[in-house]
Design a protein around this motif. Structure first.
Motif, PDB file in Angstrom:
ATOM      1  N   GLU A 181       0.810  -1.216   0.000  1.00  0.00           N
ATOM      2  CA  GLU A 181       0.000   0.000   0.000  1.00  0.00           C
ATOM      3  C   GLU A 181       0.847   1.271   0.000  1.00  0.00           C
ATOM      4  O   GLU A 181       0.414   2.307  -0.507  1.00  0.00           O
ATOM      5  N   ARG A 182       2.021   1.177   0.614  1.00  0.00           N
ATOM      6  CA  ARG A 182       2.857   2.367   0.786  1.00  0.00           C
ATOM      7  C   ARG A 182       4.267   2.076   0.283  1.00  0.00           C
ATOM      8  O   ARG A 182       4.785   0.975   0.494  1.00  0.00           O
ATOM      9  N   LEU A 183       4.875   3.072  -0.335  1.00  0.00           N
ATOM     10  CA  LEU A 183       6.208   2.924  -0.909  1.00  0.00           C
ATOM     11  C   LEU A 183       7.124   4.013  -0.369  1.00  0.00           C
ATOM     12  O   LEU A 183       6.758   5.191  -0.365  1.00  0.00           O
ATOM     13  N   ARG A 184       8.307   3.597   0.079  1.00  0.00           N
ATOM     14  CA  ARG A 184       9.348   4.558   0.449  1.00  0.00           C
ATOM     15  C   ARG A 184      10.563   4.314  -0.433  1.00  0.00           C
ATOM     16  O   ARG A 184      11.052   3.186  -0.537  1.00  0.00           O
ATOM     17  N   LEU A 241      10.067   9.460   0.518  1.00  0.00           N
ATOM     18  CA  LEU A 241      11.466   9.311   0.140  1.00  0.00           C
ATOM     19  C   LEU A 241      12.350   9.645   1.328  1.00  0.00           C
ATOM     20  O   LEU A 241      12.048  10.562   2.102  1.00  0.00           O
ATOM     21  N   THR A 242      13.435   8.900   1.478  1.00  0.00           N
ATOM     22  CA  THR A 242      14.445   9.178   2.498  1.00  0.00           C
ATOM     23  C   THR A 242      15.714   9.657   1.820  1.00  0.00           C
ATOM     24  O   THR A 242      16.184   9.033   0.860  1.00  0.00           O
ATOM     25  N   THR A 243      16.276  10.755   2.307  1.00  0.00           N
ATOM     26  CA  THR A 243      17.436  11.363   1.681  1.00  0.00           C
ATOM     27  C   THR A 243      18.358  11.965   2.730  1.00  0.00           C
ATOM     28  O   THR A 243      17.926  12.259   3.850  1.00  0.00           O
ATOM     29  N   ILE A 269       8.981  13.542   3.092  1.00  0.00           N
ATOM     30  CA  ILE A 269      10.359  13.075   3.002  1.00  0.00           C
ATOM     31  C   ILE A 269      10.933  12.932   4.401  1.00  0.00           C
ATOM     32  O   ILE A 269      10.510  13.604   5.340  1.00  0.00           O
ATOM     33  N   ASN A 270      11.876  12.021   4.527  1.00  0.00           N
ATOM     34  CA  ASN A 270      12.686  11.902   5.736  1.00  0.00           C
ATOM     35  C   ASN A 270      14.102  12.333   5.391  1.00  0.00           C
ATOM     36  O   ASN A 270      14.670  11.865   4.403  1.00  0.00           O
ATOM     37  N   VAL A 271      14.664  13.207   6.195  1.00  0.00           N
ATOM     38  CA  VAL A 271      16.024  13.685   5.978  1.00  0.00           C
ATOM     39  C   VAL A 271      16.911  13.159   7.103  1.00  0.00           C
ATOM     40  O   VAL A 271      16.623  13.384   8.282  1.00  0.00           O
ATOM     41  N   SER A 272      17.962  12.449   6.738  1.00  0.00           N
ATOM     42  CA  SER A 272      18.915  11.937   7.723  1.00  0.00           C
ATOM     43  C   SER A 272      19.852  13.072   8.120  1.00  0.00           C
ATOM     44  O   SER A 272      20.577  13.616   7.279  1.00  0.00           O
ATOM     45  N   LYS A 323      10.232  14.819   8.096  1.00  0.00           N
ATOM     46  CA  LYS A 323      10.713  14.183   9.316  1.00  0.00           C
ATOM     47  C   LYS A 323      12.235  14.135   9.241  1.00  0.00           C
ATOM     48  O   LYS A 323      12.806  13.984   8.156  1.00  0.00           O
ATOM     49  N   VAL A 324      12.865  14.281  10.372  1.00  0.00           N
ATOM     50  CA  VAL A 324      14.321  14.253  10.447  1.00  0.00           C
ATOM     51  C   VAL A 324      14.740  13.001  11.209  1.00  0.00           C
ATOM     52  O   VAL A 324      14.213  12.723  12.288  1.00  0.00           O
ATOM     53  N   ASN A 325      15.660  12.243  10.633  1.00  0.00           N
ATOM     54  CA  ASN A 325      16.173  11.032  11.282  1.00  0.00           C
ATOM     55  C   ASN A 325      17.543  11.310  11.881  1.00  0.00           C
ATOM     56  O   ASN A 325      18.455  11.734  11.172  1.00  0.00           O
ATOM     57  N   MET A 326      17.690  11.044  13.174  1.00  0.00           N
ATOM     58  CA  MET A 326      18.966  11.222  13.863  1.00  0.00           C
ATOM     59  C   MET A 326      19.344   9.928  14.562  1.00  0.00           C
ATOM     60  O   MET A 326      18.515   9.327  15.255  1.00  0.00           O
TER      61      MET A 326
END
Length: 322
Positions: A61-64, A93-95, A115-118, A154-157
């Motif tokens: 159902e969901r794509l990243r 998307l994760t970037t 998007i998720n930003v690392s 969203k920010v990934n740390m």
């Protein structure tokens, strides 16, 4: 529908568009050597067919879209153009954000809304030390432009002892001020860290340690999250939200709905399993031949999932994305 005895099925697909990356983060690439695209990576067309087949065979159902770093891939535009019309409820998307401003028109035109930003620090020197590349100001500017374009961020740390633990509060306050939701990710026993427990323990920061630190500065309440969410989510009243992907402290294996497809055509049902299942050869076959074979591989991939908790694995995250 393919379902296991715990009622789990695959709903979320994470596809690694490429193994190439313009960073060489210390916790991901211990030898400091930047990754390049694999010689046998699938084409954008083959990957898109893979998504279409997995939607039909597994009920995705969901794509990243992940990497490596997906924004460095020349396949990005063609792939997003192909999957945009497949009826998925969400494409994100994760970037690492280094190319975010440059690629923003493409993302907006493709309908990307999340998007998720690392991002592991707001200190420019520490940023270069951890990422071994890139420029912090460029990343922050790209995030501001994406927010202005209406994209939710969203920010990934990954908090690490001895490297960026002093950045937990500055980064949280930065995100709360801008409406970004910060996700702290507990270090995982994967790749080289699965083999070196001392290195893992020396760097690991737990959920409770993070909450104790945050509690010295903010009051917070636990917030609702979807049943199959990986993050334990919290609200800072009148300011915003943050979450902790507490793989070690609060395992989420019992409700995991994630399936991963590598850029070279391998399905991974569980990060804690070294098992993988090759589907690249199926993607050139017509639907009536590909789907039955794919369903058999999906049953195996679902059987690879841990029943209770992640136990560590030799699989290297940089190859299959986040």
């Amino acid at each position: 529908m393919i379902v296991d005895r715990q009622g789990r099925r695959f709903r979320n697909l994470r596809i690694s568009l490429t193994s190439a990356c313009n960073y060489a983060c210390t916790y991901c690439v211990p030898n400091g050597k930047r990754l390049v695209a694999a010689q046998d990576e699938l084409s954008a067309e083959a990957m898109a067919r893979g998504v279409a087949y997995l939607i039909e065979a597994a009920g995705i159902e969901r794509l990243r879209i992940t990497g490596g770093e997906p924004l460095v891939s020349p396949k990005l535009e063609a792939f997003m153009g192909a999957v945009g019309g497949m009826g998925l409820s969400d494409i994100s998307l994760t970037t690492n954000g280094q190319l975010l401003a440059r690629k923003l028109p493409l993302l907006v035109d493709a309908g990307i809304r999340r998007i998720n930003v690392s991002l592991d620090t707001l200190d420019a020197d520490a940023f270069r030390s951890i990422a071994r590349g890139g420029d912090l100001a460029t990343v922050l500017d790209g995030m501001d432009q994406a927010r202005a374009a209406g994209i939710k961020i969203k920010v990934n740390m990954v908090p690490l002892r001895g490297q960026n633990l002093d950045q937990v509060m500055p980064l949280l306050d930065y995100c709360l001020e801008r409406g970004y939701e910060l996700r702290f990710i507990e270090l995982m026993r994967m790749g080289h860290l699965a083999k070196d427990s001392n290195a893992f323990l020396q760097q690991f920061v737990s959920l409770q340690q993070l909450l104790d630190l945050i509690g010295e500065h903010h009051e917070y309440l636990q917030a609702d999250a979807p049943v199959d969410a990986t993050a334990v989510r919290y609200q800072v009243p009148d300011k915003g939200f943050f979450g902790v992907i507490a793989n070690e402290s609060v395992p989420f294996c019992r409700t995991c709905s994630r399936l991963r497809l590598s850029s070279t055509g391998w399905l991974h049902g569980c990060l804690s399993s070294s098992n993988r299942h090759y589907v690249g050869d199926l993607l050139d076959k017509p639907r009536h031949q590909a789907l039955p074979a794919l369903q058999g591989l999906l049953m195996k991939a679902l059987g690879d999932k841990q029943e209770v908790a992640f136990s560590g694995g030799a699989t290297v995250m940089k190859i299959i994305g986040g």
